[in-house]
Scaffold this motif. Structure first.
Motif, mmCIF file in Angstrom:
data_model
loop_
_atom_site.group_PDB
_atom_site.id
_atom_site.type_symbol
_atom_site.label_atom_id
_atom_site.label_comp_id
_atom_site.label_asym_id
_atom_site.label_seq_id
_atom_site.Cartn_x
_atom_site.Cartn_y
_atom_site.Cartn_z
ATOM 1 N N LEU A 118 6.311 4.192 6.207
ATOM 2 C CA LEU A 118 6.084 4.855 4.913
ATOM 3 C C LEU A 118 7.330 5.625 4.496
ATOM 4 O O LEU A 118 7.771 5.553 3.348
ATOM 5 N N GLY A 119 7.902 6.370 5.439
ATOM 6 C CA GLY A 119 9.071 7.195 5.146
ATOM 7 C C GLY A 119 10.301 6.395 4.779
ATOM 8 O O GLY A 119 11.113 6.828 3.960
ATOM 9 N N LEU A 125 1.797 1.742 -0.077
ATOM 10 C CA LEU A 125 0.368 1.462 -0.187
ATOM 11 C C LEU A 125 -0.086 1.172 -1.608
ATOM 12 O O LEU A 125 -1.114 0.551 -1.814
ATOM 13 N N PHE A 126 0.671 1.627 -2.572
ATOM 14 C CA PHE A 126 0.261 1.481 -3.967
ATOM 15 C C PHE A 126 1.179 0.513 -4.702
ATOM 16 O O PHE A 126 1.844 0.861 -5.672
ATOM 17 N N THR A 127 1.205 -0.730 -4.225
ATOM 18 C CA THR A 127 1.933 -1.815 -4.872
ATOM 19 C C THR A 127 0.924 -2.877 -5.273
ATOM 20 O O THR A 127 0.105 -3.300 -4.445
ATOM 21 N N GLY A 128 0.987 -3.314 -6.539
ATOM 22 C CA GLY A 128 0.022 -4.274 -7.056
ATOM 23 C C GLY A 128 0.213 -5.677 -6.513
ATOM 24 O O GLY A 128 1.242 -5.966 -5.910
ATOM 25 N N PRO A 129 -0.794 -6.492 -6.720
ATOM 26 C CA PRO A 129 -1.917 -6.246 -7.620
ATOM 27 C C PRO A 129 -2.982 -5.374 -6.963
ATOM 28 O O PRO A 129 -3.371 -5.604 -5.832
ATOM 29 N N ALA A 145 2.918 2.116 -8.133
ATOM 30 C CA ALA A 145 2.354 3.270 -8.830
ATOM 31 C C ALA A 145 3.298 4.459 -8.736
ATOM 32 O O ALA A 145 3.981 4.655 -7.730
ATOM 33 N N THR A 146 3.325 5.245 -9.786
ATOM 34 C CA THR A 146 4.048 6.516 -9.748
ATOM 35 C C THR A 146 3.176 7.550 -9.048
ATOM 36 O O THR A 146 1.959 7.368 -8.898
ATOM 37 N N LEU A 156 -11.978 5.038 -7.645
ATOM 38 C CA LEU A 156 -11.476 4.458 -6.409
ATOM 39 C C LEU A 156 -11.019 3.025 -6.648
ATOM 40 O O LEU A 156 -11.367 2.403 -7.654
ATOM 41 N N LEU A 157 -10.247 2.494 -5.713
ATOM 42 C CA LEU A 157 -9.744 1.139 -5.826
ATOM 43 C C LEU A 157 -10.652 0.169 -5.092
ATOM 44 O O LEU A 157 -11.402 0.551 -4.187
ATOM 45 N N GLN A 158 -10.567 -1.110 -5.469
ATOM 46 C CA GLN A 158 -11.340 -2.123 -4.770
ATOM 47 C C GLN A 158 -10.992 -2.085 -3.289
ATOM 48 O O GLN A 158 -9.825 -1.911 -2.914
ATOM 49 N N GLY A 159 -12.009 -2.188 -2.455
ATOM 50 C CA GLY A 159 -11.812 -2.115 -1.014
ATOM 51 C C GLY A 159 -12.101 -0.736 -0.451
ATOM 52 O O GLY A 159 -12.305 -0.588 0.748
ATOM 53 N N MET A 160 -12.089 0.280 -1.307
ATOM 54 C CA MET A 160 -12.450 1.622 -0.877
ATOM 55 C C MET A 160 -13.954 1.789 -1.041
ATOM 56 O O MET A 160 -14.505 1.381 -2.060
#
Length: 167
Positions: A118-119, A125-129, A145-146, A156-160
């Motif tokens: 991550l660092g 984690l927030f890359t589409g689609p 995502a910003t 929430l997002l799909q999968g959550m």
């Protein structure tokens, strides 16, 4: 836990999830939890606690107080990144993660590698689609995502799993 889950990750500013996980373990059930926002939430919870993410307001409060004092403060949306070299450095990192007794050495090594990815930017984690739970698009393929988009998710997002609205 009453819904059949073995692990609960809490986003509520209380150690209740890990307290209940410990109670269920005391009754003979294999349960774990990740508490929220209090660095000492795992203390006394034994192997029921996998860990706890927490906020560390000190570095930002000090920076903002100095800006106010210097008359350079300006209103702005800010989302400070962790100090990736050591997210538990209380002098530099606005967030941290205290490992709980329930996190095995093997899984801690995996977690450490994930945090490093991550660092470094290797993992985002927030890359589409990505879509919201109701199927409405959130991010197009390859779009990142910003911080403000993440902070302001309308559901929430799909999968959550969980309730996205007050309905």
């Amino acid at each position: 836990f009453d819904g059949g889950y073995d692990v609960v990750i809490s986003g509520i500013d209380t150690p209740e999830a890990v307290t209940v996980a410990r109670q269920k373990r005391d009754q003979g059930r294999a349960t774990w939890a990740i508490s929220y926002d209090y660095a000492k939430a795992c203390e006394g919870q034994g192997p029921a606690c996998l860990g706890v993410p927490y906020f560390n307001w000190g570095p930002d409060f000090l920076r903002l107080a100095k800006a106010v004092q210097d008359k350079t403060w300006k209103q702005a949306f800010e989302w400070q990144a962790p100090a990736w070299k050591n997210i538990n450095d209380h002098d530099t990192s606005p967030v941290g993660f205290m490992v709980g007794e329930g996190l095995s050495a093997e899984n801690k090594a995996k977690l450490d590698a994930f945090v490093a990815d991550l660092g470094s930017g290797k993992v985002n984690l927030f890359t589409g689609p990505l879509n919201y739970q109701d199927g409405k698009p959130f991010l197009k393929d390859g779009e990142k995502a910003t911080d403000k988009q993440i902070w302001s998710l309308e559901q929430l997002l799909q999968g959550m799993e969980g309730q996205s609205s007050a309905k």
